[in-house]
Design an enzyme around this catalytic site. Structure first.
Site, mmCIF file in Angstrom:
data_model
loop_
_atom_site.group_PDB
_atom_site.id
_atom_site.type_symbol
_atom_site.label_atom_id
_atom_site.label_comp_id
_atom_site.label_asym_id
_atom_site.label_seq_id
_atom_site.Cartn_x
_atom_site.Cartn_y
_atom_site.Cartn_z
ATOM 1 C CG PHE A 156 -0.318 0.325 2.515
ATOM 2 C CD1 PHE A 156 0.172 2.001 2.555
ATOM 3 C CD2 PHE A 156 0.189 -0.763 3.267
ATOM 4 C CE1 PHE A 156 0.492 1.858 3.946
ATOM 5 C CE2 PHE A 156 0.508 0.026 4.878
ATOM 6 C CZ PHE A 156 1.266 1.032 5.092
ATOM 7 C CB CYS A 288 10.354 -0.903 2.410
ATOM 8 S SG CYS A 288 11.079 -0.025 0.586
HETATM 9 P P1 NAD Z 1 1.436 -6.389 3.304
HETATM 10 O O1 NAD Z 1 2.245 -7.795 2.774
HETATM 11 O O2 NAD Z 1 0.215 -6.541 4.136
HETATM 12 O O3 NAD Z 1 1.038 -6.635 1.768
HETATM 13 C C1 NAD Z 1 1.793 -6.148 0.254
HETATM 14 C C2 NAD Z 1 0.903 -7.064 -0.968
HETATM 15 O O4 NAD Z 1 1.127 -8.540 -0.348
HETATM 16 C C3 NAD Z 1 -0.828 -6.760 -0.825
HETATM 17 O O5 NAD Z 1 -0.881 -6.643 -2.345
HETATM 18 C C4 NAD Z 1 -1.583 -8.117 0.021
HETATM 19 O O6 NAD Z 1 -2.760 -8.163 -0.799
HETATM 20 C C5 NAD Z 1 -0.666 -9.084 -0.447
HETATM 21 N N1 NAD Z 1 -0.357 -10.065 0.657
HETATM 22 C C6 NAD Z 1 -0.854 -9.671 1.981
HETATM 23 N N2 NAD Z 1 -0.292 -10.968 2.315
HETATM 24 C C7 NAD Z 1 -0.143 -12.454 1.558
HETATM 25 C C8 NAD Z 1 -0.135 -14.049 1.622
HETATM 26 N N3 NAD Z 1 0.436 -14.020 2.910
HETATM 27 N N4 NAD Z 1 0.334 -14.247 0.286
HETATM 28 C C9 NAD Z 1 0.252 -13.460 -0.524
HETATM 29 N N5 NAD Z 1 0.026 -12.136 -0.342
HETATM 30 C C10 NAD Z 1 -0.393 -11.725 0.542
HETATM 31 O O7 NAD Z 1 2.309 -5.107 2.725
HETATM 32 P P2 NAD Z 1 2.256 -3.800 3.572
HETATM 33 O O8 NAD Z 1 1.012 -3.183 4.207
HETATM 34 O O9 NAD Z 1 1.064 -3.474 2.026
HETATM 35 O O10 NAD Z 1 2.448 -3.218 3.211
HETATM 36 C C11 NAD Z 1 3.435 -2.933 4.305
HETATM 37 C C12 NAD Z 1 5.164 -3.505 3.684
HETATM 38 O O11 NAD Z 1 5.353 -3.604 3.271
HETATM 39 C C13 NAD Z 1 6.002 -3.184 5.306
HETATM 40 O O12 NAD Z 1 6.462 -4.251 5.767
HETATM 41 C C14 NAD Z 1 7.348 -2.604 4.150
HETATM 42 O O13 NAD Z 1 8.037 -2.775 4.523
HETATM 43 C C15 NAD Z 1 7.086 -3.448 2.629
HETATM 44 N N6 NAD Z 1 7.818 -2.972 1.756
HETATM 45 C C16 NAD Z 1 8.615 -2.969 1.377
HETATM 46 C C17 NAD Z 1 9.354 -2.571 0.272
HETATM 47 C C18 NAD Z 1 11.198 -3.258 -0.100
HETATM 48 O O14 NAD Z 1 11.472 -2.685 -1.114
HETATM 49 N N7 NAD Z 1 11.256 -3.659 0.327
HETATM 50 C C19 NAD Z 1 8.874 -1.042 -0.303
HETATM 51 C C20 NAD Z 1 7.581 -1.479 0.197
HETATM 52 C C21 NAD Z 1 6.989 -1.940 1.734
#
Ligand code: NAD
Length: 487
Positions: A156, A288
């Site tokens: 998100f 992130c």
């Molecule tokens: P999230 O893990 O809740 O969701 C990310 C995506 O994965 C969404 O599209 C969601 O629908 C999907 N998803 C969630 N759980 C899943 C599962 N068990 N199996 C398959 N798909 C699944 O993350 P969020 O809350 O949307 O975003 C924030 C997180 O993303 C933070 O932890 C942040 O650090 C990380 N992030 C990392 C980077 C990076 O480059 N490393 C960049 C941006 C955000």
């Protein structure tokens, strides 16, 4: 003329070049985090709908991979112009569904657009290698070929930038691409695909599916999906990595972070405070690459905390579309409550809460929490180890640079790390010894530009080829070595 991508307030999915209404009964609400108001509904696409998107992407692949790279690049040149023209509109949409300040949102669109620009140069990126006479009369050369249907799952916190880390390079390399945006911010995703469709891209080259883990799992398991990219929490990234790898898929999985910023006693403290402010509290800490732990090396700790606290206490908090606002709300009520709970956890752990964001006067209906600072945090405390993903900075005191590096390196995450110093020797030691993939020297958010790769380490990344830059091209292609003799 195709149907609009959002019908009344319900998002549509995109298959075979057309926006379609999902028959799913289950939907999730999308909120304006600044007011708490519901602004749209996102359907959890049915299995048959997910299958239809994959079938269209698979059907489009043979023709698309044969389109010359220079011609594929021309679609991206058009896309780049459309993104440039619609930059403010996209930024407003991001502010509306994510909450971040407008200028911050605009900057994030720009960073995504730069990946499109990188993808416009795809013909040079796809060049292979040649060696004449590897044996008498025998030559060898390599071909870099697309791999098929690629899937991108996004978080998100960057509704436009993170999808643009994947989509432009995937299709520039000759793949077709299925986008599963975050269910919390589907409106920007929808607009990104609408603009892409305006380039005249052939039907099926890009599809969009709405949903959560079940839809992602169906995509991973689908025999016609070749590769999966995910950016999300470490829990989601590791689950996707394991599932995709078990099915023999190519996968890159970017997870969560706990980024450290080391402040040396010789640093320019005014500049440090501004950099730390932006790194720790920009986008309400929901980045992130946010710096969420500052390691102050003796004797600078007291002065650093005093100045930072004064600056953070006066931050302008409010709806991201208001001029001068430095920090918007958190994404939803659950995340706001989670951040507040971490403030209790830190206090219970006996960290000193020198600035409590719960005490800030914030707009009542939105999901706001003010900037918070814990001082005298120990590396073993949860507030030092766990990703809070909110505007909470933990300050750890260290006796020397070596101690500070040891603190950074005990973290399970390894996305980014920064040092603030005027001493070249200290900077060199830090960049050499620190265990993180993206390192800043007097830079609080050391995010690589499009032509480098976004290269987290340890628990922040699962896989080997990172996103964008040269790794991105390698991820979206397979190398073939041709050995030939004609005489
Ligand atoms: P999230 O893990 O809740 O969701 C990310 C995506 O994965 C969404 O599209 C969601 O629908 C999907 N998803 C969630 N759980 C899943 C599962 N068990 N199996 C398959 N798909 C699944 O993350 P969020 O809350 O949307 O975003 C924030 C997180 O993303 C933070 O932890 C942040 O650090 C990380 N992030 C990392 C980077 C990076 O480059 N490393 C960049 C941006 C955000």
């Amino acid at each position: 003329m195709s149907a609009p991508a959002v019908s009344a307030t319900r998002c549509r999915y995109f298959a075979d070049g057309r926006w379609r209404d999902s028959a799913a009964r289950e939907t999730l609400p999308v909120h304006d985090p600044a007011t708490g108001a519901e602004i749209a509904q996102v359907p959890l696409c049915l299995p048959a709908e997910v299958d239809a998107v994959v079938a269209a992407a698979r059907a489009a692949f043979p023709a698309w991979r044969k389109v010359p790279a220079v011609v594929r690049a021309r679609y991206l040149f058009k896309y780049r112009d459309l993104l440039e023209r619609h930059k403010d509109e996209l930024a407003r949409l991001i502010t509306r569904e994510h909450g971040k300040a407008f200028e911050d949102a605009r900057g994030s669109v720009q960073r995504g657009l730069e990946v499109v620009e990188f993808a416009c140069g795809i013909p040079s990126q796809l060049l292979g290698e040649t060696l004449e006479d590897i044996a008498p009369g025998i030559d060898s050369h390599t071909l870099r070929q697309p791999i098929g249907v690629c899937v991108g799952i996004t978080p998100f916190n960057f509704p436009a930038m993170v999808p643009l880390w994947m989509l432009p390079l995937a299709i520039a390399c000759g793949n077709t691409f299925i986008f599963k945006p975050s269910e919390k911010v589907p409106l920007t995703a929808t607009r990104l695909v609408e603009l892409l469709a305006e380039t005249g891209l052939p039907a099926g080259v890009v599809g969009l599916v709405h949903g959560t883990a079940p839809q992602v799992e169906q995509l991973i398991d689908h025999p016609q999906v070749a590769a999966v990219s995910i950016v999300g929490s470490t829990a989601a990234a590791s689950a996707v990595y394991a599932r995709a790898a078990a099915r023999g898929k190519r996968v890159q999985a970017l997870g969560g972070a706990k980024n450290h910023m080391v402040v040396m006693p010789d640093a320019d403290l005014d500049a440090v405070v501004e950099s730390v402010m932006s790194s720790a509290f920009g986008s309400s800490g929901q980045r992130c690459m946010a710096g969420s732990v500052a390691v102050a090396v003796d004797p600078i700790g007291d002065e650093f905390v005093r100045r930072l606290r004064a600056r953070a206490a006066s931050m302008r908090i409010g709806p991201g579309d208001q001029a001068g606002v430095e920090m918007g709300p958190l994404i939803n009520a659950a995340q706001r409550d989670r951040v507040r709970a971490y403030l209790d956890i830190g206090v219970t752990e006996r960290a000193r809460l020198v600035l409590d964001g719960r005490e800030r006067d914030v707009p009542r209906d939105g999901f706001f929490v003010g900037a918070s600072i814990f001082d005298h945090v120990e590396p073993t405390m949860r507030v030092a180890r766990e990703e809070i993903f909110g505007p909470v900075l933990s300050v750890i005191r260290a006796g020397s640079l070596a101690d500070a590096i040891a603190v950074v390196n005990r973290s399970a995450m390894g996305n980014g790390a920064s040092i603030f110093t005027r001493d070249g020797g200290a900077a060199r030691q830090f960049t050499s010894e620190v265990e993180a993939g993206m390192v800043g020297v007097n830079i609080g958010v050391p995010v690589p530009m499009a032509f480098f790769s976004f290269s987290g380490w340890k628990g922040s990344f699962f896989g080997d080829l990172h996103v964008h830059g040269k790794d991105g091209v390698r991820f979206y292609t397979e190398v073939k070595v041709v050995t030939s003799r004609f005489a």
